[in-house]
Design an enzyme around this catalytic site. Sequence first.
Site, PDB file in Angstrom:
ATOM      1  N   ARG A   1      -2.159  48.784  27.800  1.00  0.00           N
ATOM      2  CA  ARG A   1      -1.832  48.529  29.198  1.00  0.00           C
ATOM      3  C   ARG A   1      -1.272  47.140  29.472  1.00  0.00           C
ATOM      4  NH1 ARG A   1      -1.278  53.656  30.758  1.00  0.00           N
ATOM      5  NH2 ARG A   1      -3.171  54.886  30.406  1.00  0.00           N
TER       6      ARG A   1
ATOM      7  N   HIS B   1     -14.429  46.276  21.772  1.00  0.00           N
ATOM      8  CA  HIS B   1     -13.525  47.085  20.945  1.00  0.00           C
ATOM      9  C   HIS B   1     -12.667  47.994  21.813  1.00  0.00           C
ATOM     10  CE1 HIS B   1     -11.920  49.952  18.126  1.00  0.00           C
ATOM     11  NE2 HIS B   1     -12.687  50.914  18.606  1.00  0.00           N
TER      12      HIS B   1
ATOM     13  N   ARG C   1     -11.483  56.814  28.357  1.00  0.00           N
ATOM     14  CA  ARG C   1     -12.758  57.464  28.655  1.00  0.00           C
ATOM     15  C   ARG C   1     -13.966  56.771  28.026  1.00  0.00           C
ATOM     16  NH1 ARG C   1      -8.961  61.343  27.587  1.00  0.00           N
ATOM     17  NH2 ARG C   1      -9.636  61.587  25.447  1.00  0.00           N
TER      18      ARG C   1
END
Length: 302
Positions: free
Chosen positions: A223, A214, A114
């Site tokens: 991932r 970051h 997010r």
Amino acid sequence: MPLSPEQLREVDDLRAETTPTLRATAPGMEQHLYTPVQVLDHGFVRVVDYMGDDAAITQAARVSYGRGTKSVSNDEGLIRYLMRHWHSTPFEMCEIKLHVKLPVFVARQWIRHRTANVNEYSARYSILDREFYIPAPDALAAQSVVNNQGRGEALQGEEAERVLRYLRDDAMRAYDHYEEMISTEGQQGLARELARMNLPANIYTQWYWKTDLHNLLHFLRLRADAHAQYEIRVYAEAIAGMVKDWVPFAYKAFEDYRMGGATLSAAAIDCVKRMIAGEEVTQENSGMSKGEWREFQGVIEG
């Protein structure tokens, strides 16, 4: 085709146009700018814009920490120090904006990160293309018997052919009905925002995704990991190649301390010390659960 002929011409035009600038540029990233990297069967990822480089990280760090960094003799050493000690703020000085084309079910995994700015193709206003992700045969796998969210062995023979047929047929049938519902030829037609709910999760969408270094590295740590789902991992691996050319010092430190490193609990460190001292340590006398012990063995045994 990931990009239409018109989009490819636009990319060529953008790459051919140069503008003098006083801003810092990263030669490695300049080579990637605008150029799409194909991912999966119809997807791609490309860099639209970026800000900063390795020097921007050290510049910010020296402003923040002042005399505390004077013992570090060079930029690479300082970046490794920052990564090693989890000083994340300097890495936020670099940003990247990506244009990504990806299946909807991959996008729903991706959006869980997010800490980014996202603008997605709107199926309320536009009609989605007839493009669906159909896995290659070697990517069709059964459910893992040891991992509830992982894959086991690849499907073979008639079973693999049957699954691929279902995937193709269901996708095409759903899109046929989607087109028929929004048709304006002799009928009122269903609103696009309602008709889209009939489409399967393997249809392709697109978005612009902007984040700082970051948070991008956190995304890549999760991932691009071997345990991540294949369909999102290949996107992460494509992005990782771009980041490596963009900020080589930061990426090397990331490889060493995040991707190639491991975090040990207090109990695990105690076990390592006991092993070095010659003591026989087992799961039963380690103070760890079976799951913790299995993960610990994976770290120390490779």
